[in-house]
Write a protein that holds these residues in place. Structure first.
Motif, PDB file in Angstrom:
ATOM      1  N   UNK A  16       0.810  -1.214   0.000  1.00 43.22           N
ATOM      2  CA  UNK A  16       0.000   0.000   0.000  1.00 43.22           C
ATOM      3  C   UNK A  16       0.844   1.264   0.000  1.00 43.22           C
ATOM      4  N   UNK A  17       2.173   1.106  -0.017  1.00 41.91           N
ATOM      5  CA  UNK A  17       3.073   2.258  -0.011  1.00 41.91           C
ATOM      6  C   UNK A  17       3.213   2.833  -1.410  1.00 41.91           C
ATOM      7  N   UNK A  18       2.871   4.124  -1.518  1.00 43.27           N
ATOM      8  CA  UNK A  18       3.029   4.838  -2.782  1.00 43.27           C
ATOM      9  C   UNK A  18       3.782   6.140  -2.494  1.00 43.27           C
ATOM     10  N   UNK A  19       3.983   6.933  -3.519  1.00 42.47           N
ATOM     11  CA  UNK A  19       4.682   8.208  -3.378  1.00 42.47           C
ATOM     12  C   UNK A  19       3.786   9.312  -2.829  1.00 42.47           C
ATOM     13  N   UNK A  20       2.572   8.987  -2.443  1.00 42.59           N
ATOM     14  CA  UNK A  20       1.638   9.965  -1.892  1.00 42.59           C
ATOM     15  C   UNK A  20       2.060  10.297  -0.458  1.00 42.59           C
ATOM     16  N   UNK A  21       2.636  11.481  -0.283  1.00 43.80           N
ATOM     17  CA  UNK A  21       3.191  11.872   1.015  1.00 43.80           C
ATOM     18  C   UNK A  21       2.128  12.093   2.088  1.00 43.80           C
ATOM     19  N   UNK A  22       0.870  12.214   1.710  1.00 41.09           N
ATOM     20  CA  UNK A  22      -0.185  12.427   2.699  1.00 41.09           C
ATOM     21  C   UNK A  22      -0.722  11.123   3.289  1.00 41.09           C
ATOM     22  N   UNK A  23      -0.277   9.996   2.765  1.00 36.37           N
ATOM     23  CA  UNK A  23      -0.748   8.698   3.266  1.00 36.37           C
ATOM     24  C   UNK A  23       0.116   8.232   4.434  1.00 36.37           C
ATOM     25  N   UNK A  24      -0.503   7.536   5.375  1.00 33.17           N
ATOM     26  CA  UNK A  24       0.210   7.061   6.564  1.00 33.17           C
ATOM     27  C   UNK A  24       1.371   6.144   6.197  1.00 33.17           C
ATOM     28  N   UNK A  25       1.206   5.325   5.179  1.00 38.22           N
ATOM     29  CA  UNK A  25       2.269   4.387   4.792  1.00 38.22           C
ATOM     30  C   UNK A  25       3.562   5.116   4.463  1.00 38.22           C
ATOM     31  N   UNK A  26       3.464   6.272   3.866  1.00 37.38           N
ATOM     32  CA  UNK A  26       4.648   7.039   3.488  1.00 37.38           C
ATOM     33  C   UNK A  26       5.458   7.424   4.729  1.00 37.38           C
ATOM     34  N   UNK A  27       4.791   7.956   5.738  1.00 35.80           N
ATOM     35  CA  UNK A  27       5.468   8.355   6.958  1.00 35.80           C
ATOM     36  C   UNK A  27       6.002   7.177   7.751  1.00 35.80           C
ATOM     37  N   UNK A  28       5.229   6.118   7.840  1.00 36.00           N
ATOM     38  CA  UNK A  28       5.678   4.928   8.572  1.00 36.00           C
ATOM     39  C   UNK A  28       6.913   4.328   7.906  1.00 36.00           C
ATOM     40  N   UNK A  29       6.914   4.277   6.589  1.00 35.14           N
ATOM     41  CA  UNK A  29       8.076   3.746   5.862  1.00 35.14           C
ATOM     42  C   UNK A  29       9.329   4.570   6.161  1.00 35.14           C
ATOM     43  N   UNK A  30       9.175   5.883   6.263  1.00 33.80           N
ATOM     44  CA  UNK A  30      10.316   6.753   6.581  1.00 33.80           C
ATOM     45  C   UNK A  30      10.855   6.432   7.974  1.00 33.80           C
ATOM     46  N   UNK A  31       9.973   6.199   8.924  1.00 31.29           N
ATOM     47  CA  UNK A  31      10.401   5.846  10.281  1.00 31.29           C
ATOM     48  C   UNK A  31      11.137   4.502  10.263  1.00 31.29           C
ATOM     49  N   UNK A  32      10.599   3.536   9.569  1.00 29.81           N
ATOM     50  CA  UNK A  32      11.262   2.232   9.479  1.00 29.81           C
ATOM     51  C   UNK A  32      12.669   2.379   8.904  1.00 29.81           C
ATOM     52  N   UNK A  33      12.819   3.204   7.874  1.00 32.37           N
ATOM     53  CA  UNK A  33      14.144   3.436   7.301  1.00 32.37           C
ATOM     54  C   UNK A  33      15.090   4.074   8.315  1.00 32.37           C
ATOM     55  N   UNK A  34      14.599   5.021   9.077  1.00 28.51           N
ATOM     56  CA  UNK A  34      15.440   5.663  10.098  1.00 28.51           C
ATOM     57  C   UNK A  34      15.940   4.656  11.128  1.00 28.51           C
ATOM     58  N   UNK A  35      15.189   3.587  11.324  1.00 29.38           N
ATOM     59  CA  UNK A  35      15.601   2.546  12.263  1.00 29.38           C
ATOM     60  C   UNK A  35      16.331   1.395  11.571  1.00 29.38           C
TER      61      UNK A  35
END
Length: 128
Positions: A16-35
């Motif tokens: 469900x992850x797309x390039x749509x920055x307003x979707x929750x998946x986008x932000x969660x994916x960024x957090x996962x990458x930071x970890x």
């Protein structure tokens, strides 16, 4: 949850992850990458997100996936969990609001770790 986040592996397919920055998946994916997690976008558009090439389906990913993080509605989540089992993932994570008790039972019976109705972006910082 702790087992998945600490020892579940570092390659997370985010369905469900797309390039749509307003979707929750986008932000969660960024957090996962930071970890330190590798985030693999899975979306029909197969877009590159956060620098990672996207795939249209789990079956299209040409390398092993440790955790399948599910950002689709509950009615579709069971089929995604079944696909996660089919590709040999170690764990399935259903995001907040994604609930399918039957899929949970099938996934656990297949030997995978499973989390339902939780968000790794909330849980991972709590590990310290």
């Amino acid at each position: 949850m702790r087992e998945i986040l600490r020892r579940g592996g570092d390659t997370w397919a985010v369905v469900g992850l797309s390039a749509n920055t307003s979707r929750a998946a986008y932000g969660v994916a960024a957090v996962l990458q930071r970890y330190g997690k590798r985030v693999v976008p899975v979306h029909p558009k197969a877009e590159t997100v956060h620098g990672e090439r996207g795939y249209a389906s789990l079956a299209d990913i040409p390398f092993p996936v440790d955790v399948v993080d599910v950002f689709v509605n509950s009615q579709l989540a069971g089929a995604v969990a079944d696909e996660a089992v089919a590709i040999g993932a170690k764990a399935v994570w259903f995001q907040l609001g994604v609930i399918d008790e039957q899929a949970y039972e099938r996934t656990r019976a297949a030997g995978l770790a499973m989390v339902m109705d939780r968000c790794p972006a909330i849980e991972i910082p709590r590990l310290g």
